[in-house]
Scaffold this motif. Structure first.
Motif, PDB file in Angstrom:
ATOM      1  N   GLY A  90       0.132  -9.374  -8.454  1.00  0.00           N
ATOM      2  CA  GLY A  90      -0.365  -8.046  -8.603  1.00  0.00           C
ATOM      3  C   GLY A  90       0.702  -6.819  -7.184  1.00  0.00           C
ATOM      4  O   GLY A  90       0.391  -7.876  -5.491  1.00  0.00           O
ATOM      5  N   VAL A  91       1.773  -6.601  -7.632  1.00  0.00           N
ATOM      6  CA  VAL A  91       2.563  -5.850  -6.355  1.00  0.00           C
ATOM      7  C   VAL A  91       2.504  -4.576  -6.036  1.00  0.00           C
ATOM      8  O   VAL A  91       2.861  -3.417  -6.126  1.00  0.00           O
ATOM      9  N   GLY A  92       0.754  -4.638  -5.847  1.00  0.00           N
ATOM     10  CA  GLY A  92       0.798  -2.550  -5.197  1.00  0.00           C
ATOM     11  C   GLY A  92       0.482  -2.942  -3.891  1.00  0.00           C
ATOM     12  O   GLY A  92       1.756  -3.840  -3.381  1.00  0.00           O
ATOM     13  N   SER A  93       0.563  -2.330  -2.644  1.00  0.00           N
ATOM     14  CA  SER A  93       0.291  -1.906  -1.607  1.00  0.00           C
ATOM     15  C   SER A  93       0.302  -3.086  -0.791  1.00  0.00           C
ATOM     16  O   SER A  93       1.130  -3.735   0.473  1.00  0.00           O
ATOM     17  N   LEU A  94      -0.643  -3.863  -1.033  1.00  0.00           N
ATOM     18  CA  LEU A  94      -0.986  -5.123  -0.437  1.00  0.00           C
ATOM     19  C   LEU A  94      -0.197  -5.907  -0.904  1.00  0.00           C
ATOM     20  O   LEU A  94       0.014  -7.052  -0.093  1.00  0.00           O
ATOM     21  N   GLY A  95       0.815  -6.240  -1.850  1.00  0.00           N
ATOM     22  CA  GLY A  95       0.663  -7.172  -2.704  1.00  0.00           C
ATOM     23  C   GLY A  95       2.407  -7.860  -2.312  1.00  0.00           C
ATOM     24  O   GLY A  95       3.026  -8.683  -1.277  1.00  0.00           O
ATOM     25  N   LYS A  96       3.042  -5.484  -2.357  1.00  0.00           N
ATOM     26  CA  LYS A  96       3.936  -5.363  -1.079  1.00  0.00           C
ATOM     27  C   LYS A  96       4.247  -5.934   0.258  1.00  0.00           C
ATOM     28  O   LYS A  96       5.370  -7.013   0.286  1.00  0.00           O
ATOM     29  N   ALA A  97       3.178  -5.192   0.658  1.00  0.00           N
ATOM     30  CA  ALA A  97       3.160  -6.085   1.945  1.00  0.00           C
ATOM     31  C   ALA A  97       3.653  -7.418   2.105  1.00  0.00           C
ATOM     32  O   ALA A  97       4.275  -8.614   2.851  1.00  0.00           O
ATOM     33  N   LEU A  98       2.470  -8.373   1.659  1.00  0.00           N
ATOM     34  CA  LEU A  98       2.495  -9.927   1.540  1.00  0.00           C
ATOM     35  C   LEU A  98       4.343 -10.602   1.191  1.00  0.00           C
ATOM     36  O   LEU A  98       4.661 -11.521   1.565  1.00  0.00           O
ATOM     37  N   LEU A  99       4.702  -9.754   0.224  1.00  0.00           N
ATOM     38  CA  LEU A  99       6.011 -10.440  -0.231  1.00  0.00           C
ATOM     39  C   LEU A  99       7.154  -9.659   1.550  1.00  0.00           C
ATOM     40  O   LEU A  99       7.675 -10.418   1.205  1.00  0.00           O
ATOM     41  N   GLY A 100       7.221  -8.662   1.925  1.00  0.00           N
ATOM     42  CA  GLY A 100       7.703  -7.726   2.884  1.00  0.00           C
ATOM     43  C   GLY A 100       7.388  -9.324   3.627  1.00  0.00           C
ATOM     44  O   GLY A 100       7.897  -9.291   5.016  1.00  0.00           O
ATOM     45  N   TYR A 101       6.324  -9.858   3.863  1.00  0.00           N
ATOM     46  CA  TYR A 101       6.165 -10.653   5.605  1.00  0.00           C
ATOM     47  C   TYR A 101       6.696 -12.067   5.400  1.00  0.00           C
ATOM     48  O   TYR A 101       6.705 -13.185   4.408  1.00  0.00           O
TER      49      TYR A 101
END
Lengths: 209, 209
Positions: A90-101
């Motif tokens: 699920g690469v929505g805004s939350l998914g992207k956020a976690l991938l960036g962490y």
């Protein structure tokens, strides 16, 4: 050591690590359970019980625990000195956020690949992590020995995604979708309920106005 | 209605909202407490008690609760139909991740400004949100009526940041730093312990190997 440390004990262990590392950074070599208890607003007996679950070290009277050994024991008990591979769905805004962490690696978690059902994002790399189509999910989990699935899809499809992750071999689910998911008994689910946290904060502010 | 709904009741309310909205999306108008209880693996009595905390609606025998009214009541009780302003302190990778997440507005949280002590990032905009120097924190909180402070700094400085947020007027702290912070009685803290969650998942995998 206790193979069956309770979930609440496990949840407190990172806080003990935090206190121990701060003390160590200050040049200290020993710490007592009562000092740890005071810093974390916990009961002394609780602290000693928690530490006994994770380490065979006893606190020596008047001296306390040897900090470095206790850190090693807790980290080894949790398993955060070892890297677990994860995939994120699920690469929505939350998914992207976690991938960036980048902080997850410190806790032994490495996200190796992300998955989404929207063709517009497939093939993209988010902070070096490839976004692949859902059709490739099972194969990636099996080939790479992935044990943790991170769910950041909308609530309405979270159960379906959890089923796919488990069927492919994931043993642990980290669920960020604001919904309940049902899993077999040998699978562990950890829910990250940001909606629940916000409900508590918002209600507190609301009741003050 | 109960002004003193427990924290665990508040944490469950977003899950009731989730079930109610899914049922509504399926064209249903009424739902019984036993159906909600079954979907969320909760006790029927618990569900009715929780709902009574947030709504004066009773479930009618054989018909249940009117879904739209119950949604309205719960949202209004929590306060998520109203926007609370927040600032975020600590624009590292976790802070950036949260600034990039667009889902908070759905739960009534708007991050209006971010703060950091590193001059290299000050003046940048992350997804439209300005990063300002720590010296401007108190003034921004006071001028904008900010009530929620989000802490994404390292554990070692989390307490210091919390003190500044509260002194400037924040009434609620959302703490993502893996450490305990102490606050006055009238301030609410909600801890988002990703380290604790990962400890539970990691230990589960570790003990299986």
């Amino acid at each position: 050591m206790n193979e069956n440390a309770s979930k609440s004990t496990l949840q407190r262990l990172p806080f003990y690590l935090d206190v121990l590392k701060k003390r160590q950074a200050n040049g200290e070599e020993f710490v007592s359970s009562s000092i740890i208890a005071k810093e974390l607003n916990l009961n002394d007996v609780q602290v000693r019980k928690d530490l006994a679950s994770a380490s065979k070290l006893g606190g020596r009277p008047k001296v306390g625990y040897e900090i470095q050994e206790l850190i090693d024991d807790i980290q080894s008990f949790i398993g955060c000195d070892r890297i677990d591979k994860a995939v994120l769905v699920g690469v929505g805004s939350l998914g992207k956020a976690l991938l960036g962490y980048k902080g997850f690696l410190d806790y032994g978690l490495e996200i190796i690949e992300a998955f989404d059902s929207h063709s517009s994002i497939i093939g993209d790399e988010i902070k070096g992590i490839l976004v692949s189509p859902m059709e490739d999910l099972a194969e990636s989990i099996k080939e790479n020995g992935v044990k943790i699935g991170i769910i950041t899809v909308p609530a309405s499809v979270a159960q379906e995604v959890a089923d796919k992750l488990i069927e492919a071999g994931c043993k642990a689910i980290w669920n960020f979708a604001p919904t309940k998911i049902n899993v077999p008994e040998d699978i562990i689910v950890q829910n990250e309920n940001m909606a629940s946290s916000l409900a508590v904060l918002s209600r507190h502010l609301n009741s003050k106005n």
